[in-house]
Scaffold this motif. Sequence first.
Motif, short mmCIF file in Angstrom:
data_model
loop_
_atom_site.label_atom_id
_atom_site.label_comp_id
_atom_site.label_asym_id
_atom_site.label_seq_id
_atom_site.Cartn_x
_atom_site.Cartn_y
_atom_site.Cartn_z
N ASP A 112 78.82 62.86 33.93
CA ASP A 112 77.94 63.17 35.06
C ASP A 112 78.20 62.14 36.16
O ASP A 112 77.40 61.24 36.40
CB ASP A 112 76.49 63.14 34.59
N ASP A 114 78.69 60.16 39.59
CA ASP A 114 77.94 60.07 40.84
C ASP A 114 78.84 60.11 42.06
O ASP A 114 78.44 60.61 43.11
CB ASP A 114 77.11 58.78 40.86
N SER A 142 65.29 54.90 39.89
CA SER A 142 65.31 55.62 38.62
C SER A 142 64.42 54.93 37.59
O SER A 142 64.07 53.75 37.73
CB SER A 142 66.74 55.73 38.08
N GLN A 172 65.10 67.73 27.75
CA GLN A 172 65.45 66.37 28.16
C GLN A 172 64.67 65.31 27.36
O GLN A 172 64.32 64.25 27.89
CB GLN A 172 65.18 66.19 29.66
N GLN A 290 71.42 69.18 34.50
CA GLN A 290 71.12 68.23 35.57
C GLN A 290 70.45 68.95 36.74
O GLN A 290 69.45 68.46 37.30
CB GLN A 290 72.40 67.55 36.04
N LEU A 291 70.98 70.10 37.12
CA LEU A 291 70.43 70.83 38.26
C LEU A 291 68.98 71.24 38.00
O LEU A 291 68.09 71.04 38.85
CB LEU A 291 71.28 72.06 38.56
N ASP A 293 66.89 70.05 35.73
CA ASP A 293 65.99 68.91 35.55
C ASP A 293 65.56 68.35 36.90
O ASP A 293 64.39 68.00 37.09
CB ASP A 293 66.68 67.83 34.72
N ARG A 294 66.48 68.30 37.84
CA ARG A 294 66.11 67.86 39.19
C ARG A 294 65.09 68.81 39.80
O ARG A 294 64.13 68.38 40.46
CB ARG A 294 67.36 67.79 40.07
N ARG A 297 61.65 68.20 38.20
CA ARG A 297 61.03 66.98 38.72
C ARG A 297 60.58 67.17 40.16
O ARG A 297 59.55 66.65 40.57
CB ARG A 297 62.00 65.81 38.59
N GLN A 298 61.35 67.93 40.91
CA GLN A 298 60.97 68.22 42.30
C GLN A 298 59.69 69.04 42.35
O GLN A 298 58.79 68.77 43.15
CB GLN A 298 62.11 68.96 43.00
N ARG A 301 56.82 66.77 41.50
CA ARG A 301 56.53 65.86 42.61
C ARG A 301 55.79 66.58 43.74
O ARG A 301 54.93 65.99 44.41
CB ARG A 301 57.84 65.26 43.15
#
Length: 558
Positions: A112, A114, A142, A172, A290-291, A293-294, A297-298, A301
């Motif tokens: 993964d 960066d 993080s 996760q 990853q996509l 999970d983001r 979380r978004q 939030r």
Amino acid sequence: MTASLVPARPAILTVDDDPSVSRAVARDLRRRYGEQHRIVRAESGESALEALREMALRGDDVAVLLADFRMPGMDGLQFLEAAMDLYPAARRVLLTAYADTDAAITAINVVDLDHYLLKPWDPPEEKLYPVVDALLEAWRASDRRPVCETRVVGHRWSARSNEVRDFLARNQVPYRWYPCDDPEAARLLAAAGLDDQTLPVVVTPAGETLVAPDDAQLAERVGLSTTPASEFYDLVVIGGGPAGLGAAVYGASEGLRTVLVERTATGGQAGQSSRIENYLGFPDGVSGAQLTDRARRQAVRMGAEVLTARDVVALDVSGSGRTVRFSDGSSITAHAVVLATGVSYRELAAPGLADLAGRGVYYGSALSQASSCTGDDVYIVGGANSAGQAAVYFARHAKSVTLLVRGPSLEASMSHYLIEQIAGIPEITVRTCTEVVRAEGDGHLERLRLRDRNTGAEEVVDAPWLFVFIGAAPRTEWLDGLVARDPAGFVLAGPDLMTGGARPPGWPLDRDPYLLETSQPGVFVAGDARAESVKRVASAVGDGAMAVSLVHRYLERS
């Protein structure tokens, strides 16, 4: 290798086998970051990994790892992959020469990554520092708290043991797997007063022992949210794939009290994809996990509530309320509902497969099994993108991957970029006009009988692993009698409900259904469950966003 006696400063580690380049990288990094960070350099992957092990034992922080792509022995990619186990939160950068750009982009599928940087990067003020600045900012933001792992003891060929692993991985939740013949597994079972007849056994970070837990028990004990905070919401989103996550993000961000309900794990089929390379804004590709999970979380939030391991079994409409009922008898009510239930993989009907499901036969990618496939022959059934992405992923672990395709070629159902990628991987063999007619094995899959659809000839192959991607069926059977569906079970919406310009039977309003509105006012559908939808992640996210704008319109006129 440089060292420091000040452990409080987080480290930036760089590794390059060329001493002059290694010194130059360390010099540039020390000039900009030396006051707040330790700059550690190494000239081989092995020595860099040893340095990381020592830092991990001391409890030191590592913020950024920069590794040269071409190194003898352990190359940069292998080093970064191994370093992930020691410092999963550290930001990872691959250093490449111009000639290695294509290889570096392909290698991004393995870790993964960066960022990757082209050497040389003069001046560093323009080409190096902005990248490292952004990575350090992301690292500081993080969550780097020590990971408390859940431990799972199970049998390699136990269907439920593998379902537990898959559930944790897709949600996760960090866990460590112990096969029942592992000495540590025996110790854990003995400490709990259990034996290997009770598997799977899950030991939570708090030390609680769960014997063969169902998904709801597991979710609750490992800290996933399963209980709604309210009885009434503005919007309930059913399904946590890209469409549902898109609806949750936009619903919550626009002020709606939003709850997303998912029966297994957010991400849906997209979340199980090893690599998505045609999603807008990710030129180097991104893993489905990853996509999504983001996105989860978004959504949180933005204020959305996310419930996991809650199975919706009914939807009732009474006046302005839409009541969502769960399998445990509880319910929640909302002004509007978005159906984003997605689809599930169809099952092969060949003899023997049903008995071996979860015991070598898997529907979907089951990425948690990848490490277990090391050195084995893997067979994958399917000719669309999901099958192709799985083949590329498993080729990194297995001795060989054979893609079994019923049709004469891949062109009709697989993206061109993926076909070219598969053609360049020697471990993958594509067999067209081939189907599975039987599965055999004693307790787990051992052999497959294959048939050539052109000649009718059959052969038996040794096959411990089979992953099936043969199309999808909508998860809408629980909506029977409530909303209109097509013969295949996909939900009809908007113009598809209009017959000869007439509104659907029983439609109570003096307007036509909105674009994504079902035959029940205030109930919308988004993503793969919608009839005639485009089965792509981007279109599903767009559906979710559009559904929320239509929910607003519905609420304004209600």
